[in-house]
Design a protein around this motif. Structure first.
Motif, PDB file in Angstrom:
ATOM      1  N   SER A  33       1.004  -1.655  -0.047  1.00 52.13           N
ATOM      2  CA  SER A  33       0.099   0.294  -0.109  1.00 52.13           C
ATOM      3  C   SER A  33       0.902   1.093  -0.316  1.00 52.13           C
ATOM      4  N   ALA A  34       2.097   1.622   0.742  1.00 45.54           N
ATOM      5  CA  ALA A  34       2.981   2.326   1.034  1.00 45.54           C
ATOM      6  C   ALA A  34       3.398   2.458  -0.245  1.00 45.54           C
ATOM      7  N   GLU A  35       3.836   1.428  -1.009  1.00 48.27           N
ATOM      8  CA  GLU A  35       4.813   1.824  -2.073  1.00 48.27           C
ATOM      9  C   GLU A  35       3.685   1.927  -3.292  1.00 48.27           C
ATOM     10  N   LYS A  36       2.492   1.519  -3.453  1.00 50.28           N
ATOM     11  CA  LYS A  36       1.211   2.357  -4.216  1.00 50.28           C
ATOM     12  C   LYS A  36       1.128   4.032  -4.380  1.00 50.28           C
ATOM     13  N   HIS A  37       1.328   4.259  -2.964  1.00 47.54           N
ATOM     14  CA  HIS A  37       0.771   5.995  -2.472  1.00 47.54           C
ATOM     15  C   HIS A  37       1.903   6.697  -2.941  1.00 47.54           C
ATOM     16  N   GLY A  38       3.102   5.536  -3.097  1.00 56.22           N
ATOM     17  CA  GLY A  38       4.354   6.633  -3.658  1.00 56.22           C
ATOM     18  C   GLY A  38       5.785   6.772  -2.547  1.00 56.22           C
ATOM     19  N   VAL A  39       5.577   6.154  -1.366  1.00 51.76           N
ATOM     20  CA  VAL A  39       5.767   5.918   0.024  1.00 51.76           C
ATOM     21  C   VAL A  39       6.715   5.245   0.172  1.00 51.76           C
ATOM     22  N   PRO A  40       8.430   5.623   0.636  1.00 48.45           N
ATOM     23  CA  PRO A  40       9.545   5.048   0.775  1.00 48.45           C
ATOM     24  C   PRO A  40       9.185   4.072   1.602  1.00 48.45           C
ATOM     25  N   VAL A  41       9.719   2.538   0.836  1.00 53.44           N
ATOM     26  CA  VAL A  41       9.818   1.485   2.088  1.00 53.44           C
ATOM     27  C   VAL A  41      11.254   0.964   2.322  1.00 53.44           C
ATOM     28  N   ARG A  42      11.667   2.176   2.045  1.00 51.11           N
ATOM     29  CA  ARG A  42      13.013   1.196   2.958  1.00 51.11           C
ATOM     30  C   ARG A  42      14.422   2.443   3.162  1.00 51.11           C
ATOM     31  N   TYR A  43      14.945   2.427   3.948  1.00 53.13           N
ATOM     32  CA  TYR A  43      15.961   3.347   4.046  1.00 53.13           C
ATOM     33  C   TYR A  43      17.333   3.337   3.211  1.00 53.13           C
ATOM     34  N   GLY A  44      17.583   4.541   3.089  1.00 56.27           N
ATOM     35  CA  GLY A  44      18.760   4.615   2.512  1.00 56.27           C
ATOM     36  C   GLY A  44      18.898   5.008   0.911  1.00 56.27           C
ATOM     37  N   GLN A  45      19.856   4.325   0.337  1.00 57.97           N
ATOM     38  CA  GLN A  45      19.712   4.686  -1.361  1.00 57.97           C
ATOM     39  C   GLN A  45      19.783   3.266  -1.619  1.00 57.97           C
ATOM     40  N   PRO A  46      19.176   2.757  -2.727  1.00 57.71           N
ATOM     41  CA  PRO A  46      18.875   1.045  -3.273  1.00 57.71           C
ATOM     42  C   PRO A  46      20.201   0.906  -3.052  1.00 57.71           C
ATOM     43  N   GLU A  47      20.109  -0.782  -3.954  1.00 56.11           N
ATOM     44  CA  GLU A  47      21.524  -1.475  -3.892  1.00 56.11           C
ATOM     45  C   GLU A  47      22.029  -0.818  -5.107  1.00 56.11           C
ATOM     46  N   ASP A  48      23.137  -1.651  -5.732  1.00 56.19           N
ATOM     47  CA  ASP A  48      23.985  -0.799  -6.729  1.00 56.19           C
ATOM     48  C   ASP A  48      23.512  -1.474  -7.969  1.00 56.19           C
ATOM     49  N   TRP A  49      23.166  -3.056  -7.661  1.00 57.43           N
ATOM     50  CA  TRP A  49      22.370  -3.715  -8.857  1.00 57.43           C
ATOM     51  C   TRP A  49      21.004  -3.128  -9.235  1.00 57.43           C
ATOM     52  N   LYS A  50      20.757  -2.532  -8.310  1.00 59.59           N
ATOM     53  CA  LYS A  50      18.836  -2.364  -8.632  1.00 59.59           C
ATOM     54  C   LYS A  50      19.145  -0.826  -9.509  1.00 59.59           C
ATOM     55  N   ASP A  51      20.447   0.086  -9.024  1.00 57.14           N
ATOM     56  CA  ASP A  51      21.215   1.039 -10.428  1.00 57.14           C
ATOM     57  C   ASP A  51      21.259   0.941 -11.390  1.00 57.14           C
ATOM     58  N   LYS A  52      21.898  -1.045 -11.873  1.00 61.65           N
ATOM     59  CA  LYS A  52      23.034  -1.421 -12.976  1.00 61.65           C
ATOM     60  C   LYS A  52      21.150  -1.666 -13.684  1.00 61.65           C
ATOM     61  N   ALA A  53      20.421  -1.801 -13.056  1.00 59.85           N
ATOM     62  CA  ALA A  53      19.302  -2.922 -13.769  1.00 59.85           C
ATOM     63  C   ALA A  53      18.858  -1.786 -14.227  1.00 59.85           C
ATOM     64  N   GLU A  54      18.193  -0.146 -13.643  1.00 58.13           N
ATOM     65  CA  GLU A  54      17.436   0.596 -14.221  1.00 58.13           C
ATOM     66  C   GLU A  54      18.250   1.496 -15.262  1.00 58.13           C
ATOM     67  N   ALA A  55      19.093   1.582 -15.345  1.00 57.16           N
ATOM     68  CA  ALA A  55      20.398   2.351 -16.168  1.00 57.16           C
ATOM     69  C   ALA A  55      20.899   1.247 -17.235  1.00 57.16           C
ATOM     70  N   PHE A  56      20.573  -0.317 -17.242  1.00 56.74           N
ATOM     71  CA  PHE A  56      21.114  -0.810 -17.921  1.00 56.74           C
ATOM     72  C   PHE A  56      20.263  -2.127 -18.831  1.00 56.74           C
ATOM     73  N   GLY A  57      19.248  -2.120 -18.065  1.00 52.38           N
ATOM     74  CA  GLY A  57      18.015  -2.250 -18.235  1.00 52.38           C
ATOM     75  C   GLY A  57      18.584  -4.656 -18.435  1.00 52.38           C
ATOM     76  N   THR A  58      19.415  -4.406 -17.333  1.00 54.83           N
ATOM     77  CA  THR A  58      20.416  -5.809 -17.153  1.00 54.83           C
ATOM     78  C   THR A  58      21.426  -5.559 -15.470  1.00 54.83           C
ATOM     79  N   THR A  59      21.201  -7.084 -15.129  1.00 57.95           N
ATOM     80  CA  THR A  59      22.331  -6.697 -14.057  1.00 57.95           C
ATOM     81  C   THR A  59      23.292  -7.613 -14.201  1.00 57.95           C
ATOM     82  N   LYS A  60      23.514  -7.754 -15.353  1.00 57.94           N
ATOM     83  CA  LYS A  60      25.048  -8.575 -15.648  1.00 57.94           C
ATOM     84  C   LYS A  60      25.934  -7.603 -16.559  1.00 57.94           C
ATOM     85  N   SER A  61      27.038  -8.351 -16.243  1.00 57.27           N
ATOM     86  CA  SER A  61      28.522  -7.153 -16.952  1.00 57.27           C
ATOM     87  C   SER A  61      27.967  -7.212 -18.860  1.00 57.27           C
TER      88      SER A  61
END
Length: 80
Positions: free
Chosen positions: A52-80
């Motif tokens: 419910s929180a995520e559906k309404h845009g409320v953050p559900v974690r503390y701090g920055q997302p893990e590196d692999w999530k940033d990589k997946a968002e930027a490149f569409g994959t987590t593999k090198s």
């Protein structure tokens, strides 16, 4: 359940096994029936609250997302 949803389900049991692992780590094992059901209800309520929180845009974690999530968002994959 629609045919499209049924066809989209994975053929393996890995997601189910992963969820069981998460449930066992959170609640433990071998509880008597009623305390076990109460634990499952609390587990379910926790994840409903997160959804419910995520559906309404409320953050559900503390701090920055893990590196692999940033990589997946930027490149569409987590593999090198």
């Amino acid at each position: 359940m629609t045919v499209a949803l049924w066809d989209s389900l994975p053929a393996s049991t890995n997601p189910q096994e992963a969820q069981h692992f998460k449930l066992y780590k959170a609640l433990g094992k071998n509880h008597p029936l009623l305390p076990g059901l109460e634990g499952v209800m609390k587990f379910m309520e926790h994840y409903e609250l997160l959804a419910s929180a995520e559906k309404h845009g409320v953050p559900v974690r503390y701090g920055q997302p893990e590196d692999w999530k940033d990589k997946a968002e930027a490149f569409g994959t987590t593999k090198s």
